[in-house]
Design a protein around this motif. Structure first.
Motif, PDB file in Angstrom:
ATOM      1  N   LYS A  51       0.817  -1.216   0.000  1.00  9.25           N
ATOM      2  CA  LYS A  51       0.000   0.000   0.000  1.00  9.25           C
ATOM      3  C   LYS A  51       0.853   1.269   0.000  1.00  9.25           C
ATOM      4  O   LYS A  51       0.503   2.264  -0.639  1.00  9.25           O
ATOM      5  N   ASP A  52       1.973   1.244   0.723  1.00  6.79           N
ATOM      6  CA  ASP A  52       2.820   2.439   0.850  1.00  6.79           C
ATOM      7  C   ASP A  52       3.853   2.489  -0.274  1.00  6.79           C
ATOM      8  O   ASP A  52       4.727   1.625  -0.361  1.00  6.79           O
ATOM      9  N   ALA A  53       3.764   3.497  -1.110  1.00  8.49           N
ATOM     10  CA  ALA A  53       4.659   3.615  -2.276  1.00  8.49           C
ATOM     11  C   ALA A  53       6.118   3.781  -1.878  1.00  8.49           C
ATOM     12  O   ALA A  53       7.022   3.420  -2.639  1.00  8.49           O
ATOM     13  N   HIS A  54       6.362   4.342  -0.683  1.00  8.85           N
ATOM     14  CA  HIS A  54       7.743   4.538  -0.224  1.00  8.85           C
ATOM     15  C   HIS A  54       8.463   3.222   0.035  1.00  8.85           C
ATOM     16  O   HIS A  54       9.695   3.179   0.097  1.00  8.85           O
ATOM     17  N   LEU A  55       7.698   2.160   0.205  1.00 12.42           N
ATOM     18  CA  LEU A  55       8.292   0.845   0.483  1.00 12.42           C
ATOM     19  C   LEU A  55       8.374  -0.033  -0.765  1.00 12.42           C
ATOM     20  O   LEU A  55       8.683  -1.214  -0.659  1.00 12.42           O
ATOM     21  N   HIS A  56       8.106   0.551  -1.925  1.00 10.94           N
ATOM     22  CA  HIS A  56       8.150  -0.225  -3.169  1.00 10.94           C
ATOM     23  C   HIS A  56       9.574  -0.309  -3.711  1.00 10.94           C
ATOM     24  O   HIS A  56       9.885   0.119  -4.817  1.00 10.94           O
ATOM     25  N   THR A  57      10.453  -0.874  -2.903  1.00  9.35           N
ATOM     26  CA  THR A  57      11.839  -1.137  -3.291  1.00  9.35           C
ATOM     27  C   THR A  57      12.073  -2.637  -3.145  1.00  9.35           C
ATOM     28  O   THR A  57      11.344  -3.310  -2.391  1.00  9.35           O
ATOM     29  N   PRO A  58      13.067  -3.198  -3.844  1.00  6.01           N
ATOM     30  CA  PRO A  58      13.314  -4.646  -3.734  1.00  6.01           C
ATOM     31  C   PRO A  58      13.455  -5.128  -2.292  1.00  6.01           C
ATOM     32  O   PRO A  58      12.935  -6.194  -1.933  1.00  6.01           O
ATOM     33  N   THR A  59      14.139  -4.348  -1.447  1.00  7.42           N
ATOM     34  CA  THR A  59      14.350  -4.762  -0.057  1.00  7.42           C
ATOM     35  C   THR A  59      13.030  -5.046   0.642  1.00  7.42           C
ATOM     36  O   THR A  59      12.860  -6.094   1.287  1.00  7.42           O
ATOM     37  N   CYS A 127      27.670  -3.122   0.080  1.00 10.35           N
ATOM     38  CA  CYS A 127      28.971  -3.214  -0.582  1.00 10.35           C
ATOM     39  C   CYS A 127      29.031  -2.486  -1.922  1.00 10.35           C
ATOM     40  O   CYS A 127      30.106  -2.041  -2.346  1.00 10.35           O
ATOM     41  N   ASN A 128      27.897  -2.368  -2.620  1.00 12.02           N
ATOM     42  CA  ASN A 128      27.869  -1.670  -3.912  1.00 12.02           C
ATOM     43  C   ASN A 128      26.655  -0.739  -3.990  1.00 12.02           C
ATOM     44  O   ASN A 128      25.780  -0.911  -4.848  1.00 12.02           O
ATOM     45  N   PRO A 129      26.570   0.241  -3.089  1.00 10.18           N
ATOM     46  CA  PRO A 129      25.361   1.084  -3.033  1.00 10.18           C
ATOM     47  C   PRO A 129      25.110   1.877  -4.314  1.00 10.18           C
ATOM     48  O   PRO A 129      23.943   2.106  -4.671  1.00 10.18           O
ATOM     49  N   LEU A 130      26.171   2.295  -5.008  1.00  6.41           N
ATOM     50  CA  LEU A 130      25.991   3.084  -6.227  1.00  6.41           C
ATOM     51  C   LEU A 130      25.410   2.246  -7.366  1.00  6.41           C
ATOM     52  O   LEU A 130      24.709   2.769  -8.240  1.00  6.41           O
ATOM     53  N   LEU A 131      25.704   0.937  -7.341  1.00  6.25           N
ATOM     54  CA  LEU A 131      25.203   0.053  -8.394  1.00  6.25           C
ATOM     55  C   LEU A 131      23.869  -0.604  -8.026  1.00  6.25           C
ATOM     56  O   LEU A 131      23.303  -1.339  -8.830  1.00  6.25           O
ATOM     57  N   TYR A 132      23.377  -0.324  -6.818  1.00 11.23           N
ATOM     58  CA  TYR A 132      22.168  -0.988  -6.337  1.00 11.23           C
ATOM     59  C   TYR A 132      20.968  -0.837  -7.280  1.00 11.23           C
ATOM     60  O   TYR A 132      20.303  -1.840  -7.584  1.00 11.23           O
ATOM     61  N   PRO A 133      20.673   0.384  -7.786  1.00 15.23           N
ATOM     62  CA  PRO A 133      19.509   0.528  -8.677  1.00 15.23           C
ATOM     63  C   PRO A 133      19.605  -0.309  -9.944  1.00 15.23           C
ATOM     64  O   PRO A 133      18.590  -0.712 -10.514  1.00 15.23           O
ATOM     65  N   VAL A 134      20.832  -0.578 -10.393  1.00 11.75           N
ATOM     66  CA  VAL A 134      21.033  -1.365 -11.609  1.00 11.75           C
ATOM     67  C   VAL A 134      21.006  -2.865 -11.290  1.00 11.75           C
ATOM     68  O   VAL A 134      20.314  -3.642 -11.947  1.00 11.75           O
ATOM     69  N   VAL A 135      21.777  -3.239 -10.255  1.00 10.67           N
ATOM     70  CA  VAL A 135      21.886  -4.652  -9.891  1.00 10.67           C
ATOM     71  C   VAL A 135      20.557  -5.206  -9.393  1.00 10.67           C
ATOM     72  O   VAL A 135      20.172  -6.333  -9.709  1.00 10.67           O
ATOM     73  N   MET A 136      19.822  -4.404  -8.616  1.00  9.80           N
ATOM     74  CA  MET A 136      18.541  -4.848  -8.052  1.00  9.80           C
ATOM     75  C   MET A 136      17.387  -4.113  -8.732  1.00  9.80           C
ATOM     76  O   MET A 136      16.519  -3.524  -8.079  1.00  9.80           O
ATOM     77  N   SER A 137      17.365  -4.152 -10.040  1.00 14.77           N
ATOM     78  CA  SER A 137      16.289  -3.515 -10.803  1.00 14.77           C
ATOM     79  C   SER A 137      14.992  -4.314 -10.654  1.00 14.77           C
ATOM     80  O   SER A 137      14.989  -5.430 -10.115  1.00 14.77           O
TER      81      SER A 137
END
Length: 307
Positions: A51-59, A127-137
């Motif tokens: 329901k909460d859009a702020h939590l719509h991340t892979p984690t 360990c790879n925060p800058l690549l997170y959006p790409v790696v965990m798309s």
């Protein structure tokens, strides 16, 4: 139904935890409260994340998937156990028994692989925060979820197909509170060697491989945390994965205890306690573990409550 001089068993009696009527009523009330709390906690957390859009991340989507699977694990065991507390016969048909095992085993397998992808998600985030959006798309997220569910649904089919080749004629008494496959093998008439061998092989593949992957991920995460110079950075990184690490420790620690405790007169009762913790208590605890120390979940809950 008979075959030769042997009577084939088509129904089983689940002995549960006790035969004392007054204690069965008490246990019914205790486990009913536990089950309702588990459903509210896990399904509530799942609904909050969706329901909460702020939590719509892979984690958090992985966390929502884990909460839903925990609800399914509890549902595959507890309702039938509650019925048996009130039913003096505590009978369950062979078809119901195999169905219960399938749904429990499939969801337990899915949970193993969800814990792996959550550990990988934690590793990438730290360990790879800058690549997170790409790696965990979103595509990677969907792929990992599909793989976990595909393996989960296929794995118990192997055991079910092998179980169907066996007949049951020695006894219809299952000294357990649900249809656990090893308990069924004990009362089978045929040779369960192939069944036991496949359980062993697949347990190594699924449980050992997933646990090893999780351990390697957290070793890498630990080294990366120790490299951080600021205390704030180390604290934030540790809090990110501490809840998942606690959940993994409880889940796999119980599995290890189930298969590593020494044989004794109390072994059967100990095994029931470990299984109880694994099937009912852990699904109850997981929403608490992941919510109480997670500021984003608490803030999201407040946002939803205000609407």
């Amino acid at each position: 139904m008979s075959e030769g001089n042997k009577t084939l068993v088509m129904e089983f009696v689940l002995t549960g935890f006790t035969e004392r009527p007054w204690l069965e009523v008490l246990l019914f009330l205790v486990f009913l409260v536990i089950y309702l709390t588990t459903m509210v906690g896990n399904l509530g957390l799942t609904a909050l994340i969706w329901k909460d859009a702020h939590l719509h991340t892979p984690t958090y989507l992985f966390l929502g998937g884990l909460a839903f699977v925990d609800a399914c694990i509890s549902t595959s065991i507890t309702p039938r156990m509650l019925v048996n507390f009130l039913d003096k016969t505590a009978m369950i048909s062979l078809a119901e028994c195999i169905t219960q095992f399938y749904f429990f085993a499939s969801n337990a397998t899915i949970e193993c692989f969800l814990l792996v992808v959550m550990a990988y998600d934690c590793y990438v985030a730290i360990c790879n925060p800058l690549l997170y959006p790409v790696v965990m798309s979103n595509r990677v997220y969907a792929t990992l979820i599909c793989i976990a569910y595909a393996i989960g649904f296929m794995h118990p089919l192997i055991h079910v197909s092998l179980l169907l080749r066996l007949t049951f004629c020695r006894s219809n008494i299952v000294h357990y509170f649900y249809c656990e496959i090893l308990q069924l093998l004990k009362i089978s008439c045929g040779d369960p060697y192939i069944n036991a061998l496949m359980i062993f092989i697949l347990a190594i593949f699924i449980q050992i491989s997933t646990l090893t992957t999780i351990i390697i991920s957290y070793i890498r995460v630990l080294f990366d945390i120790l490299k951080k110079k600021s205390k704030k950075g180390r604290s934030k990184a540790f809090s990110t994965c501490s809840a998942h690490l606690l959940s993994v420790s409880l889940y796999y620690g119980t599995l290890i205890l189930m298969y590593m405790h020494p044989a004794s007169d109390l072994a059967e009762d100990q095994d029931k306690v470990y299984s109880l913790f694994y099937t009912i208590i852990i699904p109850l605890l997981n929403p608490v573990i992941y919510s109480l120390r997670n500021k984003e979940v608490i803030v999201a809950l407040r946002r939803v409550a205000k609407k």
